[in-house]
Motif scaffolding. Structure first.
Motif, PDB file in Angstrom:
ATOM      1  N   GLN A 152       0.818  -1.209   0.000  1.00 15.16           N
ATOM      2  CA  GLN A 152       0.000   0.000   0.000  1.00 15.16           C
ATOM      3  C   GLN A 152       0.855   1.263   0.000  1.00 15.16           C
ATOM      4  N   GLU A 153       1.939   1.258   0.758  1.00 14.07           N
ATOM      5  CA  GLU A 153       2.749   2.466   0.923  1.00 14.07           C
ATOM      6  C   GLU A 153       3.733   2.698  -0.225  1.00 14.07           C
ATOM      7  N   ASN A 154       4.079   1.653  -0.970  1.00 13.90           N
ATOM      8  CA  ASN A 154       5.100   1.782  -2.006  1.00 13.90           C
ATOM      9  C   ASN A 154       4.567   1.573  -3.418  1.00 13.90           C
ATOM     10  N   PHE A 155       3.256   1.491  -3.561  1.00 16.63           N
ATOM     11  CA  PHE A 155       2.660   1.245  -4.867  1.00 16.63           C
ATOM     12  C   PHE A 155       3.012   2.344  -5.863  1.00 16.63           C
ATOM     13  N   GLN A 156       3.405   1.934  -7.079  1.00 20.74           N
ATOM     14  CA  GLN A 156       3.700   2.859  -8.169  1.00 20.74           C
ATOM     15  C   GLN A 156       2.670   2.638  -9.277  1.00 20.74           C
ATOM     16  N   SER A 157       1.964   3.685  -9.639  1.00 18.15           N
ATOM     17  CA  SER A 157       0.910   3.547 -10.643  1.00 18.15           C
ATOM     18  C   SER A 157       1.479   3.094 -11.983  1.00 18.15           C
ATOM     19  N   SER A 158       0.656   2.395 -12.739  1.00 23.44           N
ATOM     20  CA  SER A 158       1.063   1.886 -14.055  1.00 23.44           C
ATOM     21  C   SER A 158      -0.097   2.053 -15.015  1.00 23.44           C
ATOM     22  N   SER A 159       0.113   1.665 -16.259  1.00 21.66           N
ATOM     23  CA  SER A 159      -0.975   1.744 -17.238  1.00 21.66           C
ATOM     24  C   SER A 159      -2.071   0.728 -16.920  1.00 21.66           C
ATOM     25  N   PHE A 160      -1.766  -0.242 -16.052  1.00 22.13           N
ATOM     26  CA  PHE A 160      -2.757  -1.238 -15.658  1.00 22.13           C
ATOM     27  C   PHE A 160      -3.565  -0.796 -14.450  1.00 22.13           C
ATOM     28  N   LEU A 161      -2.935  -0.017 -13.555  1.00 24.94           N
ATOM     29  CA  LEU A 161      -3.586   0.294 -12.292  1.00 24.94           C
ATOM     30  C   LEU A 161      -3.046   1.607 -11.755  1.00 24.94           C
ATOM     31  N   THR A 162      -3.923   2.527 -11.421  1.00 27.07           N
ATOM     32  CA  THR A 162      -3.476   3.837 -10.933  1.00 27.07           C
ATOM     33  C   THR A 162      -3.397   3.913  -9.416  1.00 27.07           C
ATOM     34  N   ASN A 163      -4.173   3.059  -8.730  1.00 22.21           N
ATOM     35  CA  ASN A 163      -4.164   3.035  -7.263  1.00 22.21           C
ATOM     36  C   ASN A 163      -4.029   1.601  -6.781  1.00 22.21           C
ATOM     37  N   PRO A 164      -3.454   1.393  -5.597  1.00 20.02           N
ATOM     38  CA  PRO A 164      -3.283   0.021  -5.101  1.00 20.02           C
ATOM     39  C   PRO A 164      -4.613  -0.690  -4.945  1.00 20.02           C
ATOM     40  N   GLN A 165      -4.615  -1.970  -5.266  1.00 21.05           N
ATOM     41  CA  GLN A 165      -5.811  -2.799  -5.147  1.00 21.05           C
ATOM     42  C   GLN A 165      -5.364  -4.163  -4.616  1.00 21.05           C
ATOM     43  N   ALA A 166      -5.944  -4.596  -3.503  1.00 22.79           N
ATOM     44  CA  ALA A 166      -5.454  -5.820  -2.877  1.00 22.79           C
ATOM     45  C   ALA A 166      -6.588  -6.628  -2.277  1.00 22.79           C
TER      46      ALA A 166
END
Length: 326
Positions: A201-215
């Motif tokens: 959650q704290e280190n997530f880097q957005s990508s073209s697949f996902l802009t926010n953490p999802q778990a």
């Protein structure tokens, strides 16, 4: 809270693979009716008691007989395969069932050394290549392949969600770095999972697949009208897990046969330890424990895995849980 399903298509004793796989499809249809969010199938090899060896094929069949629920893999064992071929498989699935596919991937070697070599046709592939394979898979799925002479077809307007499966901080770290969703396997390792989830959650880097953490978090659950019934149903799961750890035949025994099995003190200790990977009880108790884990993991979604002998009791377990939580 959201509820989802992981089904390993484990064969109950005296049944066969065909019935087991049909039951997987029936479970998907029922859990869709109940409001579950996802339905994932697993990949296991060289295990005589598990029918689910090819998630892509099973995904296609399950998706064809459902309408809304997301269908996915939990997960494809990427180290044994070509990212290019996995991208092609899931692009075909995405073309058939747009906006419904989850591509769950894992770093697991897939079994013993002979099993793994059989999967790779004798080529010794390093697990250290997994991060590079993830990058290649993402590139093929986004039509920006690492080798511009090779493109993963067909072109599709939508993409499957990529989920990284992990049981440690290493998996969480890679999911955060690559910008994928993350599933933590509480049903495998219930220790220190909150640390892995917090890191993600704290280190997530957005990508073209996902802009926010999802778990989400996967946990064994056995739910019944009474605690006594749940405990009795869970005996078959207890002995199945014990057999898995010992490398024995892993067909699920009936409650009656399971009760007749004589366990050593060492076996009993293993069963007690494995119970930490599961929630067993009434709908009220299971709901209470899930909400406790919700705070522990800081997540809104749980994947439920129930490996018991009787399929009707399995359906009942998922039904009672949905009625209590959803």
């Amino acid at each position: 809270m959201k509820l989802s399903v992981l089904d390993q298509s484990v064969i109950s004793k005296n049944l066969n693979a065909g019935i087991t796989l049909q039951n997987t499809i029936k479970l998907a249809k029922r859990t869709e009716e109940l409001g579950y969010t996802r339905f994932w199938v697993a990949e296991h090899h060289n295990s005589n008691g598990i029918a689910g060896t090819s998630p892509e094929i099973l995904i296609s069949s399950v998706a064809a007989q459902t309408n809304r629920i997301r269908i996915g893999s939990g997960g494809v064992l990427l180290p044994q395969y070509s990212p290019f071929k996995i991208a092609e498989n899931f692009k075909v699935l995405e073309a058939l069932y747009p906006n419904r596919l989850d591509l769950g991937i894992g770093r697991s070697p897939g079994g013993s050394t002979p099993t793994r070599l059989a999967l790779t046709d004798g080529i010794r592939k390093s697990l250290n290549e997994f991060p590079h394979q993830v990058t290649s898979l993402q590139e093929y799925l986004t039509d920006t392949p690492p080798n511009h002479e090779v493109q993963a077809y067909p072109f599709v307007e939508t993409r499957p969600e990529i989920w990284m499966l992990g049981v440690s901080q290493r998996g969480a770290r890679l999911a955060a770095e690559k910008g994928t969703a993350f599933t933590y396997g509480h049903f495998i390792n219930p220790i220190s999972g909150s640390i892995a989830m917090k890191h993600y959650q704290e280190n997530f880097q957005s990508s073209s697949f996902l802009t926010n953490p999802q778990a989400n978090v996967c946990v064994f659950v056995v739910c019944a009208p009474t605690q006594e019934e749940a405990e009795e149903m869970a005996i078959s799961q207890d002995l199945w897990l014990l057999a898995v750890e010992k490398g024995k035949d892993i067909f699920i025994l009936s409650k009656e046969e399971a009760k007749r099995v004589k366990l050593s003190e060492e076996d009993k200790e293993i069963v007690r330890k494995n119970r930490k990977r599961a929630i067993i009880g009434t709908p009220e108790k299971v709901k209470e424990e899930l909400f406790r884990l919700k705070e522990y993991y800081q997540t809104e979604e749980f994947m439920i895995i129930t490996n018991i002998y009787d399929f009707e009791e399995k359906l009942q377990s998922y039904t009672l849980l949905a009625e209590a939580v959803l």
